[in-house]
Design a protein around this motif. Structure first.
Motif, PDB file in Angstrom:
ATOM      1  N   THR A 193     -24.193 -55.376  25.331  1.00  0.00           N
ATOM      2  CA  THR A 193     -24.363 -56.680  25.962  1.00  0.00           C
ATOM      3  C   THR A 193     -24.528 -56.534  27.606  1.00  0.00           C
ATOM      4  OG1 THR A 193     -22.101 -57.160  26.108  1.00  0.00           O
ATOM      5  CG2 THR A 193     -22.982 -57.747  24.291  1.00  0.00           C
ATOM      6  N   ILE A 237     -15.938 -56.097  29.465  1.00  0.00           N
ATOM      7  CA  ILE A 237     -16.551 -57.502  29.912  1.00  0.00           C
ATOM      8  C   ILE A 237     -17.152 -57.332  31.213  1.00  0.00           C
ATOM      9  CG2 ILE A 237     -14.569 -58.416  28.572  1.00  0.00           C
ATOM     10  CD1 ILE A 237     -13.357 -58.868  31.122  1.00  0.00           C
ATOM     11  N   SER A 240     -19.393 -54.719  25.872  1.00  0.00           N
ATOM     12  CA  SER A 240     -19.131 -54.818  24.484  1.00  0.00           C
ATOM     13  C   SER A 240     -18.802 -56.053  24.183  1.00  0.00           C
ATOM     14  CB  SER A 240     -18.362 -53.774  23.793  1.00  0.00           C
ATOM     15  OG  SER A 240     -17.154 -54.062  24.546  1.00  0.00           O
ATOM     16  N   PHE A 241     -18.777 -57.088  25.299  1.00  0.00           N
ATOM     17  CA  PHE A 241     -18.337 -58.440  25.052  1.00  0.00           C
ATOM     18  C   PHE A 241     -19.550 -59.543  25.187  1.00  0.00           C
ATOM     19  CE2 PHE A 241     -17.013 -62.492  26.862  1.00  0.00           C
ATOM     20  CZ  PHE A 241     -16.478 -63.054  25.900  1.00  0.00           C
ATOM     21  N   PRO A 242     -20.092 -60.373  24.543  1.00  0.00           N
ATOM     22  CA  PRO A 242     -19.070 -60.723  23.428  1.00  0.00           C
ATOM     23  C   PRO A 242     -19.488 -60.009  22.168  1.00  0.00           C
ATOM     24  CG  PRO A 242     -21.117 -62.306  23.842  1.00  0.00           C
ATOM     25  CD  PRO A 242     -21.132 -61.401  24.906  1.00  0.00           C
ATOM     26  N   GLY A 243     -18.397 -59.822  21.367  1.00  0.00           N
ATOM     27  CA  GLY A 243     -18.463 -58.948  20.246  1.00  0.00           C
ATOM     28  C   GLY A 243     -19.651 -59.258  19.232  1.00  0.00           C
ATOM     29  N   ASP A 273     -17.337 -69.141  30.313  1.00  0.00           N
ATOM     30  CA  ASP A 273     -17.533 -67.688  30.583  1.00  0.00           C
ATOM     31  C   ASP A 273     -18.929 -67.342  30.666  1.00  0.00           C
ATOM     32  OD1 ASP A 273     -17.873 -64.881  29.859  1.00  0.00           O
ATOM     33  OD2 ASP A 273     -15.655 -64.622  30.005  1.00  0.00           O
ATOM     34  N   ARG A 317     -23.153 -57.951  20.163  1.00  0.00           N
ATOM     35  CA  ARG A 317     -23.219 -56.721  20.033  1.00  0.00           C
ATOM     36  C   ARG A 317     -23.337 -56.321  18.438  1.00  0.00           C
ATOM     37  NH1 ARG A 317     -19.190 -51.878  20.989  1.00  0.00           N
ATOM     38  NH2 ARG A 317     -20.500 -50.579  21.968  1.00  0.00           N
ATOM     39  N   CYS A 371     -23.332 -57.061  31.238  1.00  0.00           N
ATOM     40  CA  CYS A 371     -22.183 -57.060  31.730  1.00  0.00           C
ATOM     41  C   CYS A 371     -22.259 -57.882  32.889  1.00  0.00           C
ATOM     42  CB  CYS A 371     -21.336 -55.797  32.009  1.00  0.00           C
ATOM     43  SG  CYS A 371     -19.934 -55.988  33.093  1.00  0.00           S
ATOM     44  N   ALA A 384     -13.364 -52.350  24.625  1.00  0.00           N
ATOM     45  CA  ALA A 384     -13.997 -53.642  24.828  1.00  0.00           C
ATOM     46  C   ALA A 384     -14.269 -53.776  26.409  1.00  0.00           C
ATOM     47  CB  ALA A 384     -13.073 -54.713  24.064  1.00  0.00           C
ATOM     48  N   TRP A 408     -20.206 -64.566  28.022  1.00  0.00           N
ATOM     49  CA  TRP A 408     -20.467 -64.955  27.008  1.00  0.00           C
ATOM     50  C   TRP A 408     -21.765 -65.801  26.785  1.00  0.00           C
ATOM     51  CZ3 TRP A 408     -21.382 -69.349  24.255  1.00  0.00           C
ATOM     52  CH2 TRP A 408     -21.013 -69.425  22.858  1.00  0.00           C
TER      53      TRP A 408
END
Length: 360
Positions: free
Chosen positions: A172, A360, A159-162, A210, A165, A174, A358, A213
Motif C-alpha cells: 500500500t 504505516i 502494509s496498512f490498511p491490511g 487516517d 493489501r 505509505c 505492519a 487508510w
C-alpha cells in the motif's frame, strides 16, 4: 515567522473546506517563499509539535551528513506555539505556524491532507511528505525527480490498511514518505480523500481520519490497476495507475510507483542497514521518546547528546553550521549517549527480507 490561521471546527472536527480555502493565502505565501528560497523541484514537508522537535533535530543531523545545506531545506508545519518558539530559538528557517486545534479531534491526518491539497493546487508545488523519523541516509531527491517525470505519486511501501493489501495482493501507499506531483489528477485524488474525510461519520470503518487508510481506499475506489507481476520483492518497485475524471470532464491517468523496500525501508529495524539504503523509516510508538529510541536502536541517531545547547540562540545565518556541530559521524545511543559502531558497508539485507512488519 509566517502566521498561521485559526480554523473553526465542524463535522466531528474537520474544518469546512470552503472556509479553509478562503483563509489559506498565508500558507501558500509561506510555501512559495520557502520554495523560491530553496530553488528545488521538490518541497519536503514535515509536521511537528514540540514533543517531536528532537526527532526533527535527529533528521537535521542525518541530513547534515549528506549536505550541510540540506537541513534548511526541510519545510516544517509547526502544530503548536511551543514548537514555533523552539525553532525560532534554534535559528531554523521559518515554519508555518498552524493554529488549528487538531488535538481536539485527532485531526492531524485531515489537516495534513488539507495542507497537502492546498500546496499542490494553489502553490503548485511538488510536495514530499516525509515523517520526521523517516531518516534520510542518502539524498532521495535526484531519484524522485526523475521518477516524477512520468509518475504522479511516488511512495514508500506499507502494509496498512491490511484490507487493501489483502485485496490487491500488493503493498500500500505509505504516507510517511510520499511524493505528490503538482498535477490536476493528483489534486483530484486528494479532493476525493477530503470528501471521504468530510463524510467519515457515514463510514464507521474509516479510522480516526487516517490519511493512509483514506488514500489507499480512494485509490481502490477509483479502480486501481497494479501491473503484473506486482513487484513485491524487496528490490522491486510496484507500479499502478488509476484513471480519474478531472473538473473539466476530461479523463486523466494517475501513475503510482511504490518504491523498492531495500532502498526505502519501512518496518521493524534491527540495527543494521544496507549501504544502498536511502530512507530508513523504523516502526515505533507514536511519541517522541519512542521515536528517538528506535533511531538509536537502528544505529541511525547521529545527534550529539548536547545538541540543544549547540543550537541554542542560533540565527538563520549560522543554522547550517550549528546543525553540523550538533551532528556526529557515528550513531549515538539515546539512552547512554555511548556511540554505536556503524554498520559495515555492504551489510547483508537479510533483515529487510525477514522483518516486514505492519507498516504505516
Amino acid at each position: 515567522l509566517w502566521g498561521g490561521v485559526s480554523i473553526p471546527l465542524h463535522n466531528k472536527g474537520l474544518p469546512p473546506r470552503g472556509w479553509y480555502e478562503a483563509k489559506s493565502p498565508s500558507l501558500v505565501a509561506w510555501a512559495k517563499d520557502r520554495a523560491a528560497h530553496n530553488g528545488d523541484a521538490i518541497f519536503p514537508l514535515v509536521f511537528s509539535n514540540v514533543a517531536y522537535i528532537p526527532v526533527v533535530a535527529a533528521q537535521w543531523a542525518a541530513m547534515s551528513r549528506i549536505d550541510p545545506a540540506l537541513p534548511a531545506k526541510l519545510n516544517i508545519v509547526c502544530l503548536d506555539q511551543a514548537s514555533t518558539l523552539k525553532l525560532e530559538r534554534y535559528g531554523a528557517p521559518p515554519c508555518y505556524a498552524n493554529t488549528t486545534n487538531w488535538q481536539q479531534f485527532s485531526g492531524l491526518w485531515a489537516l495534513r491532507t488539507l495542507i497537502l491539497e492546498s500546496l499542490i493546487g494553489e502553490a503548485r508545488l511538488n510536495v514530499l511528505m516525509t515523517d520526521s523519523d523517516a531518516i534520510w541516509l542518502r539524498d532521495p531527491r535526484p531519484a524522485l525527480i526523475e521518477l516524477m517525470r512520468t509518475r504522479d505519486i511516488v511512495a514508500q511501501r506499507g502494509s496498512f490498511p491490511g484490507d487493501m493489501r489483502l485485496k490487491w495482493g500488493a503493498d500500500t501507499v505509505c504516507m510517511g514518505f510520499a511524493l505528490f506531483a503538482a498535477r490536476p489528477q493528483t489534486k483530484t485524488l486528494l479532493d476525493r480523500l477530503l470528501v471521504k474525510f468530510e463524510t467519515q461519520d457515514k463510514d464507521p470503518t474509516f479510522p480516526r481520519y487516517d490519511d493512509q487508510w483514506g488514500i489507499n481506499h480512494v485509490i481502490d475506489e477509483a479502480g486501481v490497476v497494479w501491473a503484473e507481476p506486482k513487484g513485491t520483492g524487496d528490490d522491486e518497485v510496484q507500479e499502478g495507475y488509476v484513471t480519474l475524471t478531472l473538473q473539466d470532464g476530461t479523463a486523466a491517468r494517475t501513475n503510482i510507483t511504490l518504491l523498492q523496500m531495500s532502498a526505502y525501508y519501512r518496518g521493524k529495524c534491527h540495527g543494521t542497514y544496507d549501504s544502498e539504503t536511502i530512507i530508513l523509516h523504523c516502526h515505533a510508538d507514536k511519541h517522541g521518546v519512542a521515536k528517538l529510541s528506535s533511531l538509536s536502536a537502528a544505529n541511525i541517531l547521529f545527534l550529539t547528546r548536547n545538541w540543544e545547547s549547540r543550537l541554542a540562540n542560533a540565527s538563520l545565518a549560522t543554522f547550517a553550521d550549528r546543525v553540523a556541530a550538533a551532528s556526529h559521524d557515528k550513531p549515538q545511543r539515546h539512552t547512554s549517549g555511548e556511540p554505536a559502531s556503524p554498520p559495515e558497508p555492504g551489510t547483508p539485507r537479510s533483515f529487510l527480507r525477514t522483518s516486514r512488519l505492519a507498516a504505516i
